[in-house]
Design an enzyme around this catalytic site. Structure first.
Site, PDB file in Angstrom:
ATOM      1  N   SER A  15      -4.956 -14.551   1.581  1.00  0.00           N
ATOM      2  CA  SER A  15      -6.256 -14.325   0.930  1.00  0.00           C
ATOM      3  C   SER A  15      -7.465 -14.514   1.846  1.00  0.00           C
ATOM      4  O   SER A  15      -8.565 -14.766   1.360  1.00  0.00           O
ATOM      5  CB  SER A  15      -6.370 -15.245  -0.288  1.00  0.00           C
ATOM      6  OG  SER A  15      -5.943 -16.552   0.031  1.00  0.00           O
ATOM      7  N   THR A  16      -7.266 -14.387   3.160  1.00  0.00           N
ATOM      8  CA  THR A  16      -8.437 -14.477   4.048  1.00  0.00           C
ATOM      9  C   THR A  16      -9.179 -13.148   4.114  1.00  0.00           C
ATOM     10  O   THR A  16     -10.281 -13.070   4.661  1.00  0.00           O
ATOM     11  CB  THR A  16      -8.034 -14.909   5.480  1.00  0.00           C
ATOM     12  OG1 THR A  16      -7.111 -13.937   5.983  1.00  0.00           O
ATOM     13  CG2 THR A  16      -7.407 -16.287   5.505  1.00  0.00           C
ATOM     14  N   SER A  17      -8.559 -12.080   3.604  1.00  0.00           N
ATOM     15  CA  SER A  17      -9.226 -10.778   3.566  1.00  0.00           C
ATOM     16  C   SER A  17      -8.632  -9.948   2.432  1.00  0.00           C
ATOM     17  O   SER A  17      -7.715 -10.399   1.740  1.00  0.00           O
ATOM     18  CB  SER A  17      -9.071 -10.049   4.910  1.00  0.00           C
ATOM     19  OG  SER A  17      -7.702  -9.806   5.155  1.00  0.00           O
ATOM     20  N   GLY A  18      -9.156  -8.745   2.259  1.00  0.00           N
ATOM     21  CA  GLY A  18      -8.594  -7.794   1.298  1.00  0.00           C
ATOM     22  C   GLY A  18      -8.700  -8.231  -0.154  1.00  0.00           C
ATOM     23  O   GLY A  18      -9.637  -8.910  -0.572  1.00  0.00           O
ATOM     24  N   ILE A  19      -7.692  -7.826  -0.922  1.00  0.00           N
ATOM     25  CA  ILE A  19      -7.695  -8.080  -2.366  1.00  0.00           C
ATOM     26  C   ILE A  19      -7.651  -9.595  -2.636  1.00  0.00           C
ATOM     27  O   ILE A  19      -8.315 -10.098  -3.546  1.00  0.00           O
ATOM     28  CB  ILE A  19      -6.494  -7.356  -3.035  1.00  0.00           C
ATOM     29  CG1 ILE A  19      -6.661  -5.833  -2.910  1.00  0.00           C
ATOM     30  CG2 ILE A  19      -6.341  -7.763  -4.485  1.00  0.00           C
ATOM     31  CD1 ILE A  19      -5.423  -5.016  -3.293  1.00  0.00           C
ATOM     32  N   GLY A  20      -6.868 -10.309  -1.826  1.00  0.00           N
ATOM     33  CA  GLY A  20      -6.763 -11.768  -1.989  1.00  0.00           C
ATOM     34  C   GLY A  20      -8.113 -12.442  -1.821  1.00  0.00           C
ATOM     35  O   GLY A  20      -8.478 -13.346  -2.590  1.00  0.00           O
ATOM     36  N   TYR A 154       8.914  -0.976   1.542  1.00  0.00           N
ATOM     37  CA  TYR A 154       7.780  -1.646   0.884  1.00  0.00           C
ATOM     38  C   TYR A 154       7.868  -1.465  -0.632  1.00  0.00           C
ATOM     39  O   TYR A 154       7.742  -2.431  -1.401  1.00  0.00           O
ATOM     40  CB  TYR A 154       6.479  -1.047   1.429  1.00  0.00           C
ATOM     41  CG  TYR A 154       5.220  -1.460   0.707  1.00  0.00           C
ATOM     42  CD1 TYR A 154       4.687  -2.739   0.869  1.00  0.00           C
ATOM     43  CD2 TYR A 154       4.532  -0.563  -0.127  1.00  0.00           C
ATOM     44  CE1 TYR A 154       3.518  -3.116   0.214  1.00  0.00           C
ATOM     45  CE2 TYR A 154       3.370  -0.930  -0.780  1.00  0.00           C
ATOM     46  CZ  TYR A 154       2.857  -2.204  -0.605  1.00  0.00           C
ATOM     47  OH  TYR A 154       1.700  -2.575  -1.251  1.00  0.00           O
TER      48      TYR A 154
HETATM   49  N1  LIG Z   1      -4.682  -2.311  -0.209  1.00  0.00           N
HETATM   50  C1  LIG Z   1      -4.012  -1.490  -1.007  1.00  0.00           C
HETATM   51  O1  LIG Z   1      -4.272  -0.274  -1.040  1.00  0.00           O
HETATM   52  C2  LIG Z   1      -2.944  -2.043  -1.901  1.00  0.00           C
HETATM   53  C3  LIG Z   1      -2.425  -1.200  -2.902  1.00  0.00           C
HETATM   54  C4  LIG Z   1      -1.442  -1.702  -3.751  1.00  0.00           C
HETATM   55  C5  LIG Z   1      -0.987  -2.990  -3.599  1.00  0.00           C
HETATM   56  N2  LIG Z   1      -1.494  -3.765  -2.606  1.00  0.00           N
HETATM   57  C6  LIG Z   1      -0.961  -5.118  -2.478  1.00  0.00           C
HETATM   58  O2  LIG Z   1      -2.017  -6.040  -2.667  1.00  0.00           O
HETATM   59  C7  LIG Z   1      -1.787  -7.207  -1.858  1.00  0.00           C
HETATM   60  C8  LIG Z   1      -2.980  -7.434  -0.960  1.00  0.00           C
HETATM   61  O3  LIG Z   1      -3.166  -6.266  -0.199  1.00  0.00           O
HETATM   62  P1  LIG Z   1      -4.352  -6.106   0.862  1.00  0.00           P
HETATM   63  O4  LIG Z   1      -4.424  -4.667   1.186  1.00  0.00           O
HETATM   64  O5  LIG Z   1      -5.521  -6.856   0.400  1.00  0.00           O
HETATM   65  O6  LIG Z   1      -3.684  -6.827   2.082  1.00  0.00           O
HETATM   66  P2  LIG Z   1      -4.252  -7.075   3.536  1.00  0.00           P
HETATM   67  O7  LIG Z   1      -5.692  -6.717   3.598  1.00  0.00           O
HETATM   68  O8  LIG Z   1      -3.330  -6.467   4.498  1.00  0.00           O
HETATM   69  O9  LIG Z   1      -4.052  -8.650   3.539  1.00  0.00           O
HETATM   70  C9  LIG Z   1      -4.363  -9.372   4.559  1.00  0.00           C
HETATM   71  C10 LIG Z   1      -4.168 -10.823   4.154  1.00  0.00           C
HETATM   72  O10 LIG Z   1      -2.783 -11.136   4.170  1.00  0.00           O
HETATM   73  C11 LIG Z   1      -2.580 -12.258   5.030  1.00  0.00           C
HETATM   74  N3  LIG Z   1      -1.257 -12.186   5.620  1.00  0.00           N
HETATM   75  C12 LIG Z   1      -0.682 -11.136   6.229  1.00  0.00           C
HETATM   76  N4  LIG Z   1       0.557 -11.464   6.631  1.00  0.00           N
HETATM   77  C13 LIG Z   1       0.764 -12.753   6.246  1.00  0.00           C
HETATM   78  C14 LIG Z   1       1.850 -13.655   6.376  1.00  0.00           C
HETATM   79  N5  LIG Z   1       2.984 -13.310   7.001  1.00  0.00           N
HETATM   80  N6  LIG Z   1       1.726 -14.904   5.862  1.00  0.00           N
HETATM   81  C15 LIG Z   1       0.580 -15.279   5.255  1.00  0.00           C
HETATM   82  N7  LIG Z   1      -0.481 -14.463   5.109  1.00  0.00           N
HETATM   83  C16 LIG Z   1      -0.388 -13.217   5.609  1.00  0.00           C
HETATM   84  C17 LIG Z   1      -3.715 -12.147   6.031  1.00  0.00           C
HETATM   85  O11 LIG Z   1      -3.950 -13.413   6.581  1.00  0.00           O
HETATM   86  P3  LIG Z   1      -4.390 -13.693   8.124  1.00  0.00           P
HETATM   87  O12 LIG Z   1      -4.838 -12.397   8.705  1.00  0.00           O
HETATM   88  O13 LIG Z   1      -5.457 -14.714   7.967  1.00  0.00           O
HETATM   89  O14 LIG Z   1      -3.170 -14.222   8.747  1.00  0.00           O
HETATM   90  C18 LIG Z   1      -4.858 -11.701   5.134  1.00  0.00           C
HETATM   91  O15 LIG Z   1      -5.364 -12.804   4.419  1.00  0.00           O
HETATM   92  C19 LIG Z   1      -0.497  -6.929  -1.089  1.00  0.00           C
HETATM   93  O16 LIG Z   1       0.586  -7.493  -1.746  1.00  0.00           O
HETATM   94  C20 LIG Z   1      -0.393  -5.413  -1.117  1.00  0.00           C
HETATM   95  O17 LIG Z   1       0.927  -4.980  -0.999  1.00  0.00           O
HETATM   96  C21 LIG Z   1      -2.463  -3.323  -1.759  1.00  0.00           C
END
Ligand SMILES: NC(=O)c1ccc[n+]([C@@H]2O[C@H](COP(=O)([O-])OP(=O)(O)OC[C@H]3O[C@@H](n4cnc5c(N)ncnc54)[C@H](OP(=O)(O)O)[C@@H]3O)[C@@H](O)[C@H]2O)c1
Length: 264
Positions: A15-20, A154
């Site tokens: 949760s340091t970026s993105g949806i989290g 995935y």
């Molecule tokens: N974005 C989309 O279009 C989308 C669509 C459908 C579903 N989702 C789902 O929604 C969720 C969030 O997606 P997002 O796009 O926001 O993701 P993201 O931007 O890729 O997420 C990045 C975050 O994940 C952390 N992270 C990555 N690998 C990690 C690991 N091995 N251990 C702990 N933390 C880790 C990063 O932390 P650090 O960089 O600080 O390490 C950062 O906080 C995911 O489950 C994704 O599959 C996303």
């Protein structure tokens, strides 16, 4: 709508970026106490600074844990005793054909996307039962049902989360704990921004044109026909995490801009 999230303790994986991050921000705005997570001290520090710059009173802390490592759960157990709301958000993907996806890639995606959620739920769910209140939310994906051919591994992990979520919900009968899954669609996080920028350079187009083409050619079934903003996913998560959503349990909730066809 008053979401009644004040002082609720929340842990959000990845949760340091993105949806989290958007969810962390949303919960903090509602007065909840949030523990964020990422893989490095730097990213956690930057995220906390950003969250506090918007909301100096925010009760936010961070835990470094890399969910590729199965021992990360032990570290979390030492740091957090209890939460009211667990958001199993962390998720990674690689876009490769089925034949080109190695066993190591499959295993890595299962560790991060599925096993992190299994281990965190196993730890926090009994504590939620004990206090007779809790929320677990799994962040799945539209891919669980659309299954794009370059994202089979995935998508398989995201489908697994739906069974996990439904199964755990069935164990909550008669309690005030609920377990649900959200299925976001394509969302404008850093990964999507980089994709648009790279494609724009490669194809000598603007980022808007690339995005438009993505929905015309790749995600044709989207009714929204644009990327969702992280906050649009987060707002749904906040409601499902709130006491107001008590009648929603065991559900797989689409926040996919209508991309998954069908009436249910
Ligand atoms: N974005 C989309 O279009 C989308 C669509 C459908 C579903 N989702 C789902 O929604 C969720 C969030 O997606 P997002 O796009 O926001 O993701 P993201 O931007 O890729 O997420 C990045 C975050 O994940 C952390 N992270 C990555 N690998 C990690 C690991 N091995 N251990 C702990 N933390 C880790 C990063 O932390 P650090 O960089 O600080 O390490 C950062 O906080 C995911 O489950 C994704 O599959 C996303």
């Amino acid at each position: 709508m008053e979401l009644q999230l004040t002082n609720k303790r929340v842990f959000i994986s990845g949760s340091t970026s993105g949806i989290g991050f958007a969810m962390a921000q949303g919960f903090l705005e509602e007065g909840a106490k949030v523990i964020i997570n990422g893989r490095s001290e730097n990213t956690i520090r930057e995220a906390i600074d950003k969250l506090k710059s918007k909301n100096p009173e925010a009760d936010v802390s961070g835990i470094i844990a890399d969910f590729r490592d199965h021992k990360s759960i032990e570290f979390i157990q030492k740091q957090i005793d209890q939460v009211d709301i667990l958001i199993n958000n962390v998720g990674i993907f690689s876009s490769t054909s089925f034949q080109e996806t190695s066993d190591q890639e499959w295993e890595k995606m299962f560790q991060v996307n599925v096993m992190s959620a299994v281990r965190l739920s196993k730890y926090f769910l009994p504590k939620m039962f004990k206090q007779n209140w809790g929320r677990i939310i799994f962040i799945s994906s539209e891919c669980a049902q659309l299954v794009p051919e370059d994202l089979i591994a995935y998508s398989t992990t995201k489908a697994a989360l739906l069974s996990l979520s439904r199964g755990l919900a069935q164990t909550t009968k008669g309690s005030q704990v609920t377990v649900n899954a959200l299925l976001p669609g394509s969302t404008l996080t850093a990964g999507a921004v980089t994709f648009l920028k790279d494609q724009a350079i490669q194809q000598d187009q603007s980022e808007d044109e690339v995005a438009e083409e993505f929905f015309k050619k790749t995600r044709r079934s989207s009714l929204l026909q644009r990327f969702a903003q992280p906050k649009e996913i987060s707002d749904m998560a906040l409601f499902i995490a709130s006491p107001l959503s008590a009648a929603t349990n065991g559900a797989a909730i689409k926040v996919d801009g209508g991309s998954i066809p069908g009436i249910l």
